[in-house]
Scaffold this motif. Sequence first.
Motif, short mmCIF file in Angstrom:
data_model
loop_
_atom_site.label_atom_id
_atom_site.label_comp_id
_atom_site.label_asym_id
_atom_site.label_seq_id
_atom_site.Cartn_x
_atom_site.Cartn_y
_atom_site.Cartn_z
N PHE A 1 19.91 13.00 -12.43
CA PHE A 1 20.26 12.69 -11.20
C PHE A 1 21.51 13.00 -10.71
CE2 PHE A 1 21.51 10.37 -7.37
CZ PHE A 1 20.34 10.36 -6.66
N ARG A 2 22.63 12.59 -11.42
CA ARG A 2 23.91 12.96 -11.10
C ARG A 2 24.36 14.41 -10.98
NH1 ARG A 2 27.84 13.79 -14.13
NH2 ARG A 2 26.78 13.26 -15.97
N LEU A 3 23.70 14.99 -12.13
CA LEU A 3 24.21 16.53 -12.26
C LEU A 3 23.58 17.19 -10.92
CD1 LEU A 3 24.12 16.97 -16.04
CD2 LEU A 3 26.05 16.50 -14.78
N VAL A 4 22.54 16.88 -10.59
CA VAL A 4 21.66 17.88 -9.64
C VAL A 4 22.33 17.37 -8.27
CG1 VAL A 4 19.58 18.64 -8.45
CG2 VAL A 4 19.32 17.89 -11.08
N LEU A 5 22.51 16.05 -8.05
CA LEU A 5 23.31 15.60 -6.96
C LEU A 5 24.57 16.43 -6.85
CD1 LEU A 5 23.00 13.63 -4.51
CD2 LEU A 5 24.36 12.05 -6.07
N ASP A 6 25.25 16.66 -7.87
CA ASP A 6 26.71 17.29 -7.67
C ASP A 6 26.52 18.60 -7.30
OD1 ASP A 6 28.01 14.93 -8.41
OD2 ASP A 6 28.13 15.79 -10.62
N THR B 1 27.91 20.28 -3.56
CA THR B 1 28.52 21.52 -3.55
C THR B 1 27.95 22.63 -2.71
OG1 THR B 1 29.29 21.25 -6.04
CG2 THR B 1 29.32 23.33 -5.19
N ARG B 2 26.84 22.58 -2.71
CA ARG B 2 26.07 23.49 -1.72
C ARG B 2 25.99 23.07 -0.07
NH1 ARG B 2 20.56 25.94 -4.53
NH2 ARG B 2 21.48 26.17 -6.44
N GLY B 3 26.65 21.92 0.04
CA GLY B 3 26.93 21.49 1.57
C GLY B 3 26.10 20.20 2.16
N GLU C 1 21.18 24.30 -11.40
CA GLU C 1 21.39 25.17 -10.37
C GLU C 1 19.77 25.75 -9.77
OE1 GLU C 1 23.66 26.18 -8.25
OE2 GLU C 1 25.57 25.62 -9.33
N ARG C 2 19.10 25.92 -10.90
CA ARG C 2 17.68 26.19 -10.57
C ARG C 2 16.88 25.05 -10.30
NH1 ARG C 2 14.49 28.48 -14.40
NH2 ARG C 2 13.40 29.96 -13.18
N ILE C 3 17.20 24.01 -10.70
CA ILE C 3 16.48 22.64 -10.55
C ILE C 3 16.89 22.33 -8.99
CG2 ILE C 3 16.40 20.30 -10.88
CD1 ILE C 3 15.08 21.63 -12.96
N ALA C 4 18.04 22.52 -8.58
CA ALA C 4 18.68 22.20 -7.30
C ALA C 4 17.65 23.03 -6.04
CB ALA C 4 19.92 22.23 -7.05
N ASP C 5 17.34 24.65 -6.62
CA ASP C 5 17.03 25.35 -5.77
C ASP C 5 15.32 24.88 -5.65
OD1 ASP C 5 18.68 27.23 -5.71
OD2 ASP C 5 18.02 28.37 -7.36
N CYS C 6 14.80 24.24 -6.81
CA CYS C 6 13.32 23.84 -6.60
C CYS C 6 13.51 22.74 -5.80
CB CYS C 6 12.90 23.50 -8.02
SG CYS C 6 11.25 22.82 -7.85
N VAL C 7 14.40 21.42 -5.87
CA VAL C 7 14.18 20.43 -5.15
C VAL C 7 14.56 20.82 -3.68
CG1 VAL C 7 15.56 18.42 -4.68
CG2 VAL C 7 15.26 19.14 -7.09
N ILE C 8 15.57 21.67 -3.29
CA ILE C 8 15.56 22.03 -1.90
C ILE C 8 14.40 22.52 -1.41
CG2 ILE C 8 16.82 23.33 -0.37
CD1 ILE C 8 19.24 23.08 -2.29
#
Length: 250
Positions: free
Chosen positions: A46-51, A55-57, A229-236
């Motif tokens: 959670f913490r790493l994806v949240l970061d 960072t992406r705004g 970064e790719r996990i964040a893409d998916c989550v977004i």
Amino acid sequence: MNVLPRVYCAGPLFNGCEREEMTIIANRLTDAGYPVYLPHRDGMEFRLVLDVLITRGYEKAVAGQFLHSAIFALDVYQLVFACDAVVWNLNGRVPDEGAVSEAAMGWILGKPMIAFSDDARSLIEGRINPLLFGLVDFQKVTLIEEIVPALQAALQNYRAAGWVPSSEKTFHNLPPRVSSAVSDGAALWSLLENKPIEVSQAQHHVPDEKPPFAVGAQPISAVDEIDNERIADCVIKLFAPERMSPTITS
């Protein structure tokens, strides 16, 4: 060669002692040959994806809100399709709320489930709340070393009664919200396993629902680490409300 059922480990994970106990339970199962899903170890960090999202705004509160939706979908996917049995740690002043939900889902889905508790604290006249304890037929083990034998006995009894593991059958007519969560969770899990989503869907008999974007394995040359970064893409793309667009700073 028979493959042992995959086990979902449900329990409290909110301090070091709780995480250590859950890891000990998971390791006992792994040592006995059972594949295991332990949410804080095998799911998203959670913490790493949240970061990454910050960072992406995205504002921290907003990012945390839809990241929780992603964690929910991933765990529902694991409970419905990827795991065949549940080991539930009831320890705590009260049992962990999330684990209670996970145990309730496992019970409704008809999965073999055993409970462990060596905590003397209780809620109702020295007894565990019957609406919780009833999920495991009012039985529990009190020693960690009893968990594997109890699970083996439960699986034997379930098989004798005609139980079929979820890994060997396809679910039909899931409620729409459950089906949606499972499909979203499969997309996330495909990234965590570094496999194309079609592989995760076929492996766990997920309904053939494609997410509204492409997910798949990383290039062979990629390092053997989770790409947040790719996990964040998916989550977004799955969970970020359109009205909550990132804050653009100059």
